[in-house]
Motif scaffolding. Sequence first.
Motif, PDB file in Angstrom:
ATOM      1  N   GLN A  11       0.844   9.234   8.950  1.00 60.80           N
ATOM      2  CA  GLN A  11       0.970  10.292   9.942  1.00 60.80           C
ATOM      3  C   GLN A  11       1.928  11.337   9.400  1.00 60.80           C
ATOM      4  O   GLN A  11       3.074  11.022   9.081  1.00 60.80           O
ATOM      5  N   MET A  12       1.450  12.567   9.302  1.00 61.26           N
ATOM      6  CA  MET A  12       2.242  13.644   8.718  1.00 61.26           C
ATOM      7  C   MET A  12       2.468  14.718   9.773  1.00 61.26           C
ATOM      8  O   MET A  12       1.513  15.342  10.253  1.00 61.26           O
ATOM      9  N   ASN A  13       3.711  14.907  10.151  1.00 55.89           N
ATOM     10  CA  ASN A  13       4.092  15.908  11.139  1.00 55.89           C
ATOM     11  C   ASN A  13       4.960  16.979  10.498  1.00 55.89           C
ATOM     12  O   ASN A  13       5.503  16.786   9.410  1.00 55.89           O
ATOM     13  N   SER A  14       5.105  18.087  11.196  1.00 59.46           N
ATOM     14  CA  SER A  14       5.949  19.197  10.712  1.00 59.46           C
ATOM     15  C   SER A  14       5.632  19.530   9.264  1.00 59.46           C
ATOM     16  O   SER A  14       6.532  19.677   8.423  1.00 59.46           O
ATOM     17  N   LEU A  15       4.371  19.674   8.982  1.00 63.70           N
ATOM     18  CA  LEU A  15       3.941  19.906   7.601  1.00 63.70           C
ATOM     19  C   LEU A  15       4.451  21.232   7.065  1.00 63.70           C
ATOM     20  O   LEU A  15       4.556  22.228   7.808  1.00 63.70           O
ATOM     21  N   LYS A  16       4.750  21.212   5.776  1.00 68.76           N
ATOM     22  CA  LYS A  16       5.265  22.383   5.076  1.00 68.76           C
ATOM     23  C   LYS A  16       4.317  22.750   3.941  1.00 68.76           C
ATOM     24  O   LYS A  16       3.570  21.893   3.445  1.00 68.76           O
ATOM     25  N   PRO A  17       4.342  23.992   3.477  1.00 69.84           N
ATOM     26  CA  PRO A  17       3.476  24.372   2.358  1.00 69.84           C
ATOM     27  C   PRO A  17       3.680  23.488   1.125  1.00 69.84           C
ATOM     28  O   PRO A  17       2.710  23.201   0.410  1.00 69.84           O
ATOM     29  N   GLU A  18       4.881  23.014   0.911  1.00 70.07           N
ATOM     30  CA  GLU A  18       5.132  22.161  -0.251  1.00 70.07           C
ATOM     31  C   GLU A  18       4.546  20.761  -0.110  1.00 70.07           C
ATOM     32  O   GLU A  18       4.586  19.975  -1.059  1.00 70.07           O
ATOM     33  N   ASP A  19       3.984  20.445   1.038  1.00 68.77           N
ATOM     34  CA  ASP A  19       3.273  19.174   1.208  1.00 68.77           C
ATOM     35  C   ASP A  19       1.831  19.271   0.709  1.00 68.77           C
ATOM     36  O   ASP A  19       1.119  18.261   0.684  1.00 68.77           O
ATOM     37  N   THR A  20       1.406  20.433   0.340  1.00 70.99           N
ATOM     38  CA  THR A  20       0.048  20.630  -0.162  1.00 70.99           C
ATOM     39  C   THR A  20      -0.203  19.804  -1.407  1.00 70.99           C
ATOM     40  O   THR A  20       0.651  19.721  -2.292  1.00 70.99           O
ATOM     41  N   VAL A  70       0.852  -1.182   0.000  1.00 73.28           N
ATOM     42  CA  VAL A  70       0.000   0.000   0.000  1.00 73.28           C
ATOM     43  C   VAL A  70       0.892   1.238   0.000  1.00 73.28           C
ATOM     44  O   VAL A  70       1.863   1.308   0.752  1.00 73.28           O
ATOM     45  N   ALA A  71       0.534   2.170  -0.846  1.00 80.38           N
ATOM     46  CA  ALA A  71       1.356   3.374  -1.003  1.00 80.38           C
ATOM     47  C   ALA A  71       0.504   4.619  -0.905  1.00 80.38           C
ATOM     48  O   ALA A  71      -0.711   4.585  -1.120  1.00 80.38           O
ATOM     49  N   TRP A  72       1.183   5.703  -0.596  1.00 79.46           N
ATOM     50  CA  TRP A  72       0.557   7.027  -0.639  1.00 79.46           C
ATOM     51  C   TRP A  72       1.261   7.849  -1.725  1.00 79.46           C
ATOM     52  O   TRP A  72       2.493   7.878  -1.791  1.00 79.46           O
ATOM     53  N   PHE A  73       0.446   8.505  -2.526  1.00 81.79           N
ATOM     54  CA  PHE A  73       0.932   9.417  -3.545  1.00 81.79           C
ATOM     55  C   PHE A  73       0.302  10.781  -3.305  1.00 81.79           C
ATOM     56  O   PHE A  73      -0.708  10.899  -2.616  1.00 81.79           O
ATOM     57  N   ARG A  74       0.883  11.798  -3.883  1.00 80.52           N
ATOM     58  CA  ARG A  74       0.270  13.122  -3.838  1.00 80.52           C
ATOM     59  C   ARG A  74       0.436  13.794  -5.192  1.00 80.52           C
ATOM     60  O   ARG A  74       1.361  13.484  -5.953  1.00 80.52           O
ATOM     61  N   GLN A  75      -0.476  14.720  -5.449  1.00 83.57           N
ATOM     62  CA  GLN A  75      -0.463  15.404  -6.739  1.00 83.57           C
ATOM     63  C   GLN A  75      -0.944  16.829  -6.585  1.00 83.57           C
ATOM     64  O   GLN A  75      -1.902  17.095  -5.841  1.00 83.57           O
ATOM     65  N   VAL A  76      -0.264  17.733  -7.268  1.00 81.66           N
ATOM     66  CA  VAL A  76      -0.703  19.120  -7.358  1.00 81.66           C
ATOM     67  C   VAL A  76      -0.998  19.403  -8.814  1.00 81.66           C
ATOM     68  O   VAL A  76      -0.462  18.747  -9.714  1.00 81.66           O
ATOM     69  N   PRO A  77      -1.854  20.393  -9.087  1.00 80.10           N
ATOM     70  CA  PRO A  77      -2.214  20.684 -10.488  1.00 80.10           C
ATOM     71  C   PRO A  77      -0.984  20.970 -11.341  1.00 80.10           C
ATOM     72  O   PRO A  77      -0.074  21.690 -10.932  1.00 80.10           O
ATOM     73  N   GLY A  78      -0.957  20.348 -12.501  1.00 77.75           N
ATOM     74  CA  GLY A  78       0.124  20.580 -13.441  1.00 77.75           C
ATOM     75  C   GLY A  78       1.350  19.730 -13.238  1.00 77.75           C
ATOM     76  O   GLY A  78       2.308  19.836 -14.002  1.00 77.75           O
ATOM     77  N   LYS A  79       1.320  18.892 -12.203  1.00 80.86           N
ATOM     78  CA  LYS A  79       2.466  18.039 -11.935  1.00 80.86           C
ATOM     79  C   LYS A  79       2.040  16.580 -11.907  1.00 80.86           C
ATOM     80  O   LYS A  79       0.870  16.256 -11.703  1.00 80.86           O
ATOM     81  N   GLU A  80       3.024  15.714 -12.122  1.00 85.05           N
ATOM     82  CA  GLU A  80       2.755  14.291 -12.070  1.00 85.05           C
ATOM     83  C   GLU A  80       2.520  13.835 -10.632  1.00 85.05           C
ATOM     84  O   GLU A  80       2.964  14.478  -9.687  1.00 85.05           O
ATOM     85  N   ARG A  81       1.823  12.732 -10.530  1.00 91.73           N
ATOM     86  CA  ARG A  81       1.593  12.148  -9.218  1.00 91.73           C
ATOM     87  C   ARG A  81       2.928  11.658  -8.639  1.00 91.73           C
ATOM     88  O   ARG A  81       3.672  10.942  -9.312  1.00 91.73           O
ATOM     89  N   GLU A  82       3.200  12.062  -7.405  1.00 93.85           N
ATOM     90  CA  GLU A  82       4.481  11.763  -6.759  1.00 93.85           C
ATOM     91  C   GLU A  82       4.296  10.716  -5.674  1.00 93.85           C
ATOM     92  O   GLU A  82       3.401  10.858  -4.814  1.00 93.85           O
ATOM     93  N   GLY A  83       5.141   9.707  -5.680  1.00 86.49           N
ATOM     94  CA  GLY A  83       5.119   8.727  -4.610  1.00 86.49           C
ATOM     95  C   GLY A  83       5.660   9.315  -3.325  1.00 86.49           C
ATOM     96  O   GLY A  83       6.717   9.948  -3.332  1.00 86.49           O
ATOM     97  N   VAL A  84       4.950   9.113  -2.230  1.00 84.43           N
ATOM     98  CA  VAL A  84       5.342   9.647  -0.933  1.00 84.43           C
ATOM     99  C   VAL A  84       5.894   8.553  -0.024  1.00 84.43           C
ATOM    100  O   VAL A  84       6.937   8.727   0.599  1.00 84.43           O
ATOM    101  N   SER A  85       5.195   7.420   0.002  1.00 87.89           N
ATOM    102  CA  SER A  85       5.613   6.347   0.905  1.00 87.89           C
ATOM    103  C   SER A  85       4.922   5.058   0.507  1.00 87.89           C
ATOM    104  O   SER A  85       3.850   5.083  -0.098  1.00 87.89           O
ATOM    105  N   VAL A 118      10.095  13.763   2.731  1.00 85.65           N
ATOM    106  CA  VAL A 118       9.225  13.556   3.895  1.00 85.65           C
ATOM    107  C   VAL A 118       9.879  12.709   4.975  1.00 85.65           C
ATOM    108  O   VAL A 118       9.288  12.499   6.037  1.00 85.65           O
ATOM    109  N   LYS A 119      11.078  12.217   4.721  1.00 81.70           N
ATOM    110  CA  LYS A 119      11.757  11.370   5.704  1.00 81.70           C
ATOM    111  C   LYS A 119      11.933  12.114   7.020  1.00 81.70           C
ATOM    112  O   LYS A 119      12.348  13.271   7.037  1.00 81.70           O
ATOM    113  N   GLY A 120      11.614  11.436   8.111  1.00 83.46           N
ATOM    114  CA  GLY A 120      11.711  12.038   9.431  1.00 83.46           C
ATOM    115  C   GLY A 120      10.475  12.823   9.838  1.00 83.46           C
ATOM    116  O   GLY A 120      10.353  13.221  10.994  1.00 83.46           O
TER     117      GLY A 120
END
Length: 124
Positions: free
Chosen positions: A84-93, A34-49, A66-68
Motif C-alpha cells: 500500500q503506497m500513500n502520499s506518493l511522490k514523483p521520486e517514487d516513480t 517477500v520483498a518489493w523493489f523498484r527500478q528507474v532507467p539507469g539506476k540499480e534496483r532498489e529495495g523498498v520493503s 518510504v517509511k510512514g
Amino acid sequence: QPQLVESGGGSVQPGGSLRLSCTATGYSLSYLVVAWFRQVPGKEREGVSWIRSSLNGGATNYVDSVKGRFTISRDYAKNIVYLQMNSLKPEDTGVYYCAAGSVPTMTAPQYNFWGRGTQVTVSS
C-alpha cells in the motif's frame, strides 16, 4: 518454483495512493520472505520493503524514503503480498517488482524468484 505476478500499478498525481499486489501461483509464499523493489532507467534496483513469514513474526522493513507512507502486508489465504503506497511522490516513480526468497534483505541478488514488474508513475 513460484510464479510471481505484480499488478496495481498506474499513473497518479503527487499525494495519491496505489496498492500493488504480488500474486503467486504454483507455490505458497507463506514460508518465504517477500520483498518489493523498484527500478528507474539507469539506476540499480532498489529495495523498498520486505516482509517475513508468520513463523518469523511477520516482521517488516522499509527503506527510509518510504517509511510512514508505504505498508507491506500479506493475505495468507489468497497467497498475495500487498504494498500500500500513500502520499506518493514523483521520486517514487519506477517499475516495481516483487521478489521471494529465504533471507530478509534489501539486496536484490539474494532473491531467487522475481515477477516481471508493474509501472508506477507519479506526476502532475
